[in-house]
Design an enzyme around this catalytic site. Sequence first.
Site, PDB file in Angstrom:
ATOM      1  N   HIS A 186       0.817  -1.210   0.000  1.00 21.48           N
ATOM      2  CA  HIS A 186       0.000   0.000   0.000  1.00 21.48           C
ATOM      3  C   HIS A 186       0.852   1.261   0.000  1.00 21.48           C
ATOM      4  O   HIS A 186       0.436   2.291  -0.511  1.00 21.48           O
ATOM      5  CB  HIS A 186      -0.985  -0.027   1.172  1.00 21.48           C
ATOM      6  CG  HIS A 186      -2.135  -0.937   0.887  1.00 21.48           C
ATOM      7  ND1 HIS A 186      -2.299  -2.144   1.503  1.00 21.48           N
ATOM      8  CD2 HIS A 186      -3.140  -0.830  -0.005  1.00 21.48           C
ATOM      9  CE1 HIS A 186      -3.367  -2.734   1.017  1.00 21.48           C
ATOM     10  NE2 HIS A 186      -3.907  -1.964   0.105  1.00 21.48           N
ATOM     11  N   GLU A 425     -11.989  -9.357  -6.568  1.00 22.72           N
ATOM     12  CA  GLU A 425     -10.566  -9.405  -6.232  1.00 22.72           C
ATOM     13  C   GLU A 425     -10.190 -10.674  -5.478  1.00 22.72           C
ATOM     14  O   GLU A 425      -9.112 -10.763  -4.914  1.00 22.72           O
ATOM     15  CB  GLU A 425     -10.138  -8.151  -5.474  1.00 22.72           C
ATOM     16  CG  GLU A 425     -10.952  -7.819  -4.249  1.00 22.72           C
ATOM     17  CD  GLU A 425     -10.458  -6.558  -3.530  1.00 22.72           C
ATOM     18  OE1 GLU A 425      -9.379  -6.060  -3.834  1.00 22.72           O
ATOM     19  OE2 GLU A 425     -11.189  -6.110  -2.641  1.00 22.72           O
ATOM     20  N   ASP A 449      -5.241  -7.622  -5.455  1.00 20.80           N
ATOM     21  CA  ASP A 449      -5.591  -8.742  -4.576  1.00 20.80           C
ATOM     22  C   ASP A 449      -5.923  -9.994  -5.384  1.00 20.80           C
ATOM     23  O   ASP A 449      -5.614 -11.105  -4.960  1.00 20.80           O
ATOM     24  CB  ASP A 449      -6.761  -8.357  -3.657  1.00 20.80           C
ATOM     25  CG  ASP A 449      -6.266  -7.575  -2.448  1.00 20.80           C
ATOM     26  OD1 ASP A 449      -5.227  -7.962  -1.894  1.00 20.80           O
ATOM     27  OD2 ASP A 449      -6.895  -6.565  -2.085  1.00 20.80           O
ATOM     28  N   CYS A 496      -9.540  -1.611 -11.591  1.00 20.96           N
ATOM     29  CA  CYS A 496      -9.003  -0.560 -10.726  1.00 20.96           C
ATOM     30  C   CYS A 496      -7.714  -0.972 -10.037  1.00 20.96           C
ATOM     31  O   CYS A 496      -7.134  -0.197  -9.290  1.00 20.96           O
ATOM     32  CB  CYS A 496     -10.042  -0.134  -9.694  1.00 20.96           C
ATOM     33  SG  CYS A 496     -10.438  -1.424  -8.519  1.00 20.96           S
TER      34      CYS A 496
HETATM   35  C1  PEP Z   1      -6.846  -4.281  -5.657  1.00 21.50           C
HETATM   36  O1  PEP Z   1      -6.769  -5.168  -4.809  1.00 21.50           O
HETATM   37  O2  PEP Z   1      -6.518  -4.429  -6.867  1.00 21.50           O
HETATM   38  C2  PEP Z   1      -7.333  -2.941  -5.278  1.00 21.50           C
HETATM   39  C3  PEP Z   1      -7.554  -2.010  -6.187  1.00 21.50           C
HETATM   40  O3  PEP Z   1      -7.530  -2.681  -3.943  1.00 21.50           O
HETATM   41  P1  PEP Z   1      -6.332  -2.407  -2.881  1.00 21.50           P
HETATM   42  O4  PEP Z   1      -5.055  -2.263  -3.671  1.00 21.50           O
HETATM   43  O5  PEP Z   1      -6.693  -1.167  -2.145  1.00 21.50           O
HETATM   44  O6  PEP Z   1      -6.373  -3.636  -2.038  1.00 21.50           O
HETATM   45 MG    MG Z   2      -7.830  -4.949  -2.917  1.00 21.99          MG
END
Ligand code: PEP
Ligand code: MG
Length: 538
Positions: A186, A425, A449, A496
Amino acid sequence: MQGKAVSEGIAIGVLTVYRKHIRTGSITGHLGSVDEISRFNSARAEAVKQLEQLRDTATKEGNNVNVALLNSYLVMAQDPAYVEAVEKRIRENPLPAEVAVEKTRDSICRLFSSMDDEYMRARAEDISDISDRVLRILMGQNHPVVSVPDGKVILLADDLTPSETMQLDKDSILAFVTRRGSNLSHTAILARSMNIPAIVALDYPSDCDGKMAIVDAYSGTLIIDPTEAELDSYRKRKEELELREKTLAALKSEECMTLDGKHIGLMANVGSIEDIKKAVEYGCEGIGLFRSELFYLDRDDYPSEEEQFKAYVEAVHMLDGKELIVRTIDIGADKQEPYMQFKHEDNPAMGMRAVRYCLGHKNVFSTQLKAIMRAAVYGPVSILIPMLISIEEVWQVRSVIAEAKTELDREGKEYRECRLGAMIETPAAAVISDLMAKEVDFFSIGTNDLTQYTLAVDRQNTALEFICDYHHQAILRLLNTIISNAHDNGKKVCVCGELAADTTFTGDLLRMGVDELSVAPGSLLKVKQAVRGSRIKV
Ligand code: PEP
Ligand code: MG
C-alpha cells in the site's frame, strides 16, 4: 544501488534517513520538578507496559528477531543511567518532562551514533525508540509523527506504514526509498497516488544521511554521491521527462477513445480529497476507487457519520457531476489502528479485513453507508464492496444498507439510493462472477488482490515478487471470465488494480472488453495516451 522502482520519476537531492522521531515543538509549561519527574516516570511505566505487550505478541508469533529487539528496548527503558539523565535535566534546568526526554534522546543519540562500535551505534536506536514512545505518551499522541527537516529531501526508511506515508508532508518529499515493500504494497500505491518517485527493496547504507543522491525510479537505481557527469546526465533526462509531461498535459481535454472509436471510461483511484483535486486537474471522468479506509487511519477513533458525510459532500462538489465510487472500508491486514482492536491473526491478509470486518462490525459499516447515501443527494455516488467471496455477503450488505435507510428515514435525514458494485478481487468472486453479476450493478476488478490470492503470493513480500506475475495466464483467464459474465448480464466492468495503469497491457485489456480503467491521478494521462493509441478490432 539497485532496488525495485514502484512509482516512476527522477529525483535529485539530499538524502534523509527517516527515524520515527517526534519533536516537542513549543512546549513551555512546567509543573515543577517533582511533578515533571513523576509524569516522566509514569509515562515510562506505560511505555514499558506497551513494550511488554508487544514482546509477548512477538513471542507468541515466534518472531525471535522482534523479541530480541523489544527486550533491548525494555532494558534501555529501565536503565538507571538513562532515567537519571532525564531526571537530572528536569531538576537542574528546570524543564518540562517532554523537553527533557527529547534533549536526553538527542544528546545520547548523537554520542552513540558517532561511535565506531557497532553495538553502541545500535543502542542509539534503542534510545530513540524508547524516548519517542515516552514522548508520545507524555504528549497524548498515539501515532508516530513523521518529521522531515526543512526543504525537499529524498526520504529513506526501512519501511513506511500507510499511515506514516499519509502523514508525510508531500511538498517536502522528492522521492521515497525503502528497504522493504513491494510493487503492490500500500505504501507503493500511496507513492503513486502522490505522484512521488519511489523505490522499494533497496538496502541503502545507514550512514548516508545528508548525502547528495539521484533516485532513478524508472530503473530502480539509487546513486549516492553522484559524479558531475551523472548529475548532468540525469538533469538532462529530467528535463526530457518534463517535456514529455507537457506533451501528455495537452491530452487533458482530449477524449479517452481508441483508434477505432470506442470510448473508455477513465477514472481515478484516490485516497484523499487532495488526490481528487489532482485527478480532476488531470481530466478524470470520475473517481473509480475512493480508498475510504484511509480516513480511518492515523487517528484514535472511528470518524463520525457527520465527519464522513462532510468529506464525501466536499468530494462530490469537487467532482461537479462526475461519479464518485466509494469503496467501503478495506481495513485489516496492513491497514489497522489500535482503536480498531484487531485480534492477533496469524495470517491477516486472509483474515478479518474489508467486507468481513464490516459485516462483523455493523455499526461501523452502517455509519459509513449512511454518510455515503446522504452525500449522494448532492451528486452521483456509488458504493463498492471489497473482498467479496460469495453472493450471500452481497445479500448481507444489502440488508445493512436497508437498515441504514430505515435509520435515516427515522432520523429525517435526506439520502439517495446508490448503485452497488462488487470488487472482484478474490478467485472465488471471479469464478462465481456469473452469479455475482446478477446481484450488483457493476464490477470493479481489483487485480492487486486478485493476483495475490490467485497465485497465493503475498503482495507485501519482496522475496516473492519475481513470481507475482499479474499477467499470469490464470489472471488473464479470470479476467476473461469476469468480463464476459458481466457483459452477459448487461453490467459494466472497470479495472481498478495497478494493472490498469500498465500501458504495455492497455490494448490487451481493452480487447478483452474492459469498459473503464481506474488509475492513480499521476497515471491518467499516460493511460489516456495508451488508449488513444490502441485498436480493439485487430
Ligand atoms: C486491488 O486489490 O486491486 C485494489 C484495487 O484494492 P487495494 O489495492 O486497495 O487492495
Ligand atoms: Mg484490494
